[in-house]
Design a protein around this motif. Structure first.
Motif, PDB file in Angstrom:
ATOM      1  N   MET A   1      34.535 -48.374 113.813  1.00  0.00           N
ATOM      2  CA  MET A   1      35.477 -47.556 113.072  1.00  0.00           C
ATOM      3  C   MET A   1      36.862 -47.711 113.687  1.00  0.00           C
ATOM      4  N   ARG A   2      37.848 -47.909 112.820  1.00  0.00           N
ATOM      5  CA  ARG A   2      39.238 -48.014 113.265  1.00  0.00           C
ATOM      6  C   ARG A   2      39.916 -46.675 113.023  1.00  0.00           C
TER       7      ARG A   2
ATOM      8  N   LEU B   1      30.696 -37.593 113.310  1.00  0.00           N
ATOM      9  CA  LEU B   1      30.801 -39.032 113.072  1.00  0.00           C
ATOM     10  C   LEU B   1      29.459 -39.716 113.315  1.00  0.00           C
ATOM     11  N   ALA B   2      28.760 -39.290 114.355  1.00  0.00           N
ATOM     12  CA  ALA B   2      27.452 -39.887 114.652  1.00  0.00           C
ATOM     13  C   ALA B   2      26.445 -39.593 113.552  1.00  0.00           C
ATOM     14  N   ASN B   3      26.585 -38.413 112.932  1.00  0.00           N
ATOM     15  CA  ASN B   3      25.652 -38.005 111.878  1.00  0.00           C
ATOM     16  C   ASN B   3      26.154 -38.329 110.475  1.00  0.00           C
ATOM     17  N   HIS B   4      27.350 -38.956 110.418  1.00  0.00           N
ATOM     18  CA  HIS B   4      27.954 -39.355 109.132  1.00  0.00           C
ATOM     19  C   HIS B   4      28.104 -38.148 108.198  1.00  0.00           C
ATOM     20  N   THR B   5      28.596 -37.031 108.755  1.00  0.00           N
ATOM     21  CA  THR B   5      28.805 -35.841 107.934  1.00  0.00           C
ATOM     22  C   THR B   5      30.295 -35.637 107.693  1.00  0.00           C
ATOM     23  N   GLU B   6      30.635 -35.368 106.476  1.00  0.00           N
ATOM     24  CA  GLU B   6      32.005 -35.075 106.088  1.00  0.00           C
ATOM     25  C   GLU B   6      31.973 -34.187 104.851  1.00  0.00           C
ATOM     26  N   ARG B   7      33.118 -33.654 104.483  1.00  0.00           N
ATOM     27  CA  ARG B   7      33.224 -32.878 103.256  1.00  0.00           C
ATOM     28  C   ARG B   7      34.558 -33.196 102.592  1.00  0.00           C
ATOM     29  N   THR B   8      34.626 -32.948 101.315  1.00  0.00           N
ATOM     30  CA  THR B   8      35.902 -33.065 100.614  1.00  0.00           C
ATOM     31  C   THR B   8      36.490 -31.674 100.470  1.00  0.00           C
ATOM     32  N   VAL B   9      37.805 -31.579 100.592  1.00  0.00           N
ATOM     33  CA  VAL B   9      38.477 -30.287 100.470  1.00  0.00           C
ATOM     34  C   VAL B   9      39.553 -30.371  99.393  1.00  0.00           C
TER      35      VAL B   9
END
Length: 322
Positions: free
Chosen positions: A1-2, A120-128
């Motif tokens: 990841m950059r 990041l390790a669990n590839h969790t994100e959300r949109t806001v």
């Protein structure tokens, strides 16, 4: 990841040693470039460069809500694009950190960095969803460029408080919660429109709301914090809906005492209410007009005076690592 790390060296709650530790922790997990901001607006410029480069996957903002706001405005300078723009991560370094805390991140920079690395390790994100404010066409403010905000905006009283705090900080005063309380009192005592509101809120297809003396626009809840105490101007506001508005038609001494107490004791279930209070939920488009120029703030940043501002609630505007 950059990744690009945007560091505000003036962040009030992180030391140079702490920032070095955070940089090394992040660099151990990604290809990281860390840049220290050197002037007001630099974080916005760095966000814009990251958005335009096509080479950055993640932008990490290390600083307070002002730094985050600048980064977001740089990332979204051409509008939202969930598929192609970098994600955002926030390491709280300011005195309040409303956006980071609303996302559920710890208020401690080291703990928040750990939470981000876990995400990041669990590839969790959300949109806001975010708010967008611009000068209103056909008014003297129509040339004011649009600007995004992450958690709140205000026209009138609360923006006046923000302006007073900024003046005190420029004179060397520390940004403390006691400083904010003192400026609230001074703004109240000198507020010329507290008994007769000069603002009108117009929403397409609805009757105008007139004679507002205060208007707080929320994109999430809580609206702000007093120390560790969250305050809910609009308890229903979330990152998944449009914008909420709390308007007050009177700022007399009894009204301020009543609504101030309600704010201090507010909760996710109950915010300020009463015959002089107006609460609107999940608005997509609306405009605030004022009979006189009033101070305007976004995300705790004083932006001068305005007579008319048009607001848009934009759902799914940005991806955030959390």
């Amino acid at each position: 990841m950059r990744a690009l790390l945007v560091v505000n060296p003036a962040a009030t709650t992180t030391s140079a040693r702490t920032r070095d530790v955070l940089i090394h922790a992040l660099a151990s997990e990604m290809k990281l470039e860390a840049v220290t901001t050197e002037y007001r607006g630099h974080a916005r410029d760095l966000g814009r460069q990251a958005a335009d480069s096509g080479e950055i996957d993640l932008v990490v903002a290390l600083g307070g809500d002002g730094t985050v706001n600048e980064v977001v405005n740089g990332l979204l300078h051409n509008g939202p694009d969930l598929d192609n723009l970098p994600s955002l991560a926030v390491v709280p370094g300011g005195s309040t950190n409303v956006f980071a805390r609303a996302l559920g991140l710890p208020n401690d920079a080291v703990e928040a960095t750990g939470a981000i690395l876990d995400a990041l390790a669990n590839h969790t994100e959300r949109t806001v969803g975010l708010g967008l404010a611009a000068g209103t066409p056909g008014t003297e403010d129509e040339s004011v460029p649009e600007r995004w905000f992450t958690f709140c905006a205000g026209l009138g009283f609360d923006a006046g408080v923000v302006g007073r705090v900024e003046q005190q900080r420029e004179r060397g005063k520390r940004s403390t919660h006691a400083l904010y309380v003192r400026q609230v009192v001074r703004q109240f005592l000198e507020e010329p429109h507290r008994r007769h509101g000069v603002m009108t809120l117009e929403t397409p297809g609805q009757e105008p709301v007139t004679d507002l003396a205060l208007s707080i626009i929320s994109n999430t809840a809580p609206w702000t914090y007093l120390g560790n105490r969250p305050m809910y101007a609009s308890p229903k506001a979330t990152f998944d809906t449009g914008l909420d508005v709390l308007g007050l038609k009177r700022l007399s001494t009894p009204a301020v005492a009543r609504y101030g107490t309600q704010l201090l004791t507010s909760s996710p279930e109950k915010g300020p209410s009463g015959k002089h209070a107006v609460s609107l939920h999940d608005l997509t488009d609306f405009t605030l007009h004022s009979k006189v120029p009033l101070p305007f703030q976004m995300d705790g940043d004083h932006l001068g005076v305005r007579t008319s501002v048009t607001f848009t609630g934009v759902r799914r505007a940005l991806r955030v690592i959390v």
